[in-house]
Design an enzyme around this catalytic site. Structure first.
Site, PDB file in Angstrom:
ATOM      1  N   CYS A 138       0.760  -1.316   0.117  1.00  0.00           N
ATOM      2  CA  CYS A 138       0.048  -0.092   0.143  1.00  0.00           C
ATOM      3  C   CYS A 138       0.891   1.423   0.081  1.00  0.00           C
ATOM      4  O   CYS A 138       1.523   1.725   1.019  1.00  0.00           O
ATOM      5  CB  CYS A 138      -0.811  -0.073   1.001  1.00  0.00           C
ATOM      6  N   CYS A 141      -0.785   4.189   2.156  1.00  0.00           N
ATOM      7  CA  CYS A 141      -0.280   4.034   3.491  1.00  0.00           C
ATOM      8  C   CYS A 141       0.935   4.262   4.035  1.00  0.00           C
ATOM      9  O   CYS A 141       1.118   5.028   5.008  1.00  0.00           O
ATOM     10  CB  CYS A 141      -1.024   2.553   3.950  1.00  0.00           C
ATOM     11  N   ASP A 142       1.793   3.655   3.171  1.00  0.00           N
ATOM     12  CA  ASP A 142       3.258   3.552   3.630  1.00  0.00           C
ATOM     13  C   ASP A 142       4.200   4.544   3.001  1.00  0.00           C
ATOM     14  O   ASP A 142       5.463   4.454   3.509  1.00  0.00           O
ATOM     15  CB  ASP A 142       3.713   2.137   3.643  1.00  0.00           C
TER      16      ASP A 142
END
Ligand SMILES: Cc1cc2nc3c(=O)[nH]c(=O)nc-3n(C[C@H](O)[C@H](O)[C@H](O)COP(=O)(O)OP(=O)(O)OC[C@H]3O[C@@H](n4cnc5c(N)ncnc54)[C@H](O)[C@@H]3O)c2cc1C
Length: 318
Positions: A138, A141-142
């Site tokens: 992701c 997300c990261d």
């Protein structure tokens, strides 16, 4: 068989939020949390810092966040079963829900079973290697975490999401390589052009990553050209899988309409109504686009409100 007005399947942000709202509406929900399907708490249980969930200015770990979700829905009267739902019968009401140990019937059903990111079994990519230590599925997300800053990053895939993730990662990495095993992208023409024209994106055609190495975090990848067989090691700080997601809907056995990728279809725009009256869907299982904790929680809230109103319309009141 136990009968409930509302059963919720799935214990991620969507399921727990739906449970919180349904429980506060005095509807005593029963929530199947899953077991072999994944850890109770959902996908965030497999990550460390969550920095984009509103309300936590210094971030919070995924397991801490999900523990708070769990406790809040429990506080208002949700009952939990830590087991998988193996089948449902939606052919008539009340609906039947068959768990691996317990079964129950319900008037309304909320499905919040998430979607699983597809990964490849590359040495070094698993939990015993560098998963969440530079390997992730992701980018949104990261991508912003410090280990990726100004470093060389690799995105595996060849579709629209691979291109989207690669272009997104150019905000952080010094260079982003798309590793694609074919000589042509599957991405739409417009997306492919975005990748091909971006100065920080390079596509490594006919290539696969055969190994991920490093010390504490990812340090290099072994790249193989599938046509020539040539292999070489290249510096890398991050490897991002962008090869798609699989919505967790096998237990439904095609009783609800899905799109071509298997995501549950929402039949009334801007609601959580599925193709069967009284069955609602929330979170990643119906969302191929956003797939974030906050959007999953938001749609869990929507599903609970839709459920409560639908029960009222059907005169199945608390
Ligand atoms: C490594 C990683 C890091 C991430 N980081 C972030 C981040 O920083 N910020 C962010 O916003 N998002 C992040 N995400 C995305 C986020 O986790 C998801 O969007 C969110 O968890 C989706 O919530 P959900 O409730 O729809 O489903 P999920 O979290 O997937 O939960 C679904 C639950 O349903 C259960 N289940 C499945 N099948 C069954 C069944 N048959 N019976 C019973 N239970 C079942 C599963 O076991 C699981 O517990 C990350 C995802 C991953 C994988």
């Amino acid at each position: 068989m136990d009968h409930r007005k509302v059963i919720i399947i799935g214990s991620g942000p969507a399921g727990y939020t739906a449970a919180l709202y349904v429980a506060r509406a005095n509807l005593s929900p029963l929530l199947f949390e899953g077991f072999f399907s994944g850890p109770a708490g959902g996908q965030l249980m497999t990550t460390t810092d969550v920095e984009n969930y509103p309300g936590f200015p210094s971030g919070i770990t995924g397991p801490e966040l999900m523990d708070a979700f769990y406790k809040q829905s429990q506080h208002f009267g949700t009952d939990f079963l830590r087991e998988d739902v193996t089948a449902v019968d939606l052919s008539s009401r009340p609906f039947k829900v068959f768990g691996s140990k317990n079964s129950a019937t319900c008037d309304a059903l909320i499905i919040a079973t998430g979607a699983t990111a597809k990964k490849l079994e590359i040495p070094g990519a698993g939990e015993d290697g560098f998963w969440q230590k530079g390997v992730t599925a992701c980018a949104i997300c990261d991508g912003a975490i410090p280990i990726f800053r100004d470093k060389e990053l690799y995105v595996i895939g060849g579709g629209d999401s691979a291109v989207e993730e690669a272009v997104f990662l150019t905000k952080y990495g010094s260079k982003v390589y798309i590793v694609h095993r074919r000589d042509k992208l599957r991405a739409s023409k417009i997306m492919a052009e975005r990748a091909l024209s971006h100065p920080k994106v390079e596509i490594l055609w006919d290539s696969v990553i055969t190994k991920i190495e490093g010390e504490k975090v990812v340090g290099s990848v072994m790249l193989k050209n599938v046509k020539s067989g040539e292999e070489n090691s290249r510096p890398a700080a991050g490897v991002f899988f962008a090869i798609g997601h699989k919505p967790n809907t096998e237990f439904l056995k095609d009783q609800l309409e899905t799109n071509e990728l298997g995501y549950l279809l929402i039949k009334k725009p801007t609601t959580t109504y599925t193709s069967i009256d009284g069955v609602f869907a929330a979170g990643d299982v119906q969302d191929p686009r956003y797939r974030q904790a906050i959007t999953a929680a938001g749609s869990g809230c929507m599903a609970a409100i839709d459920t409560e109103r639908w029960l009222g319309e059907e005169r199945i009141e608390s």
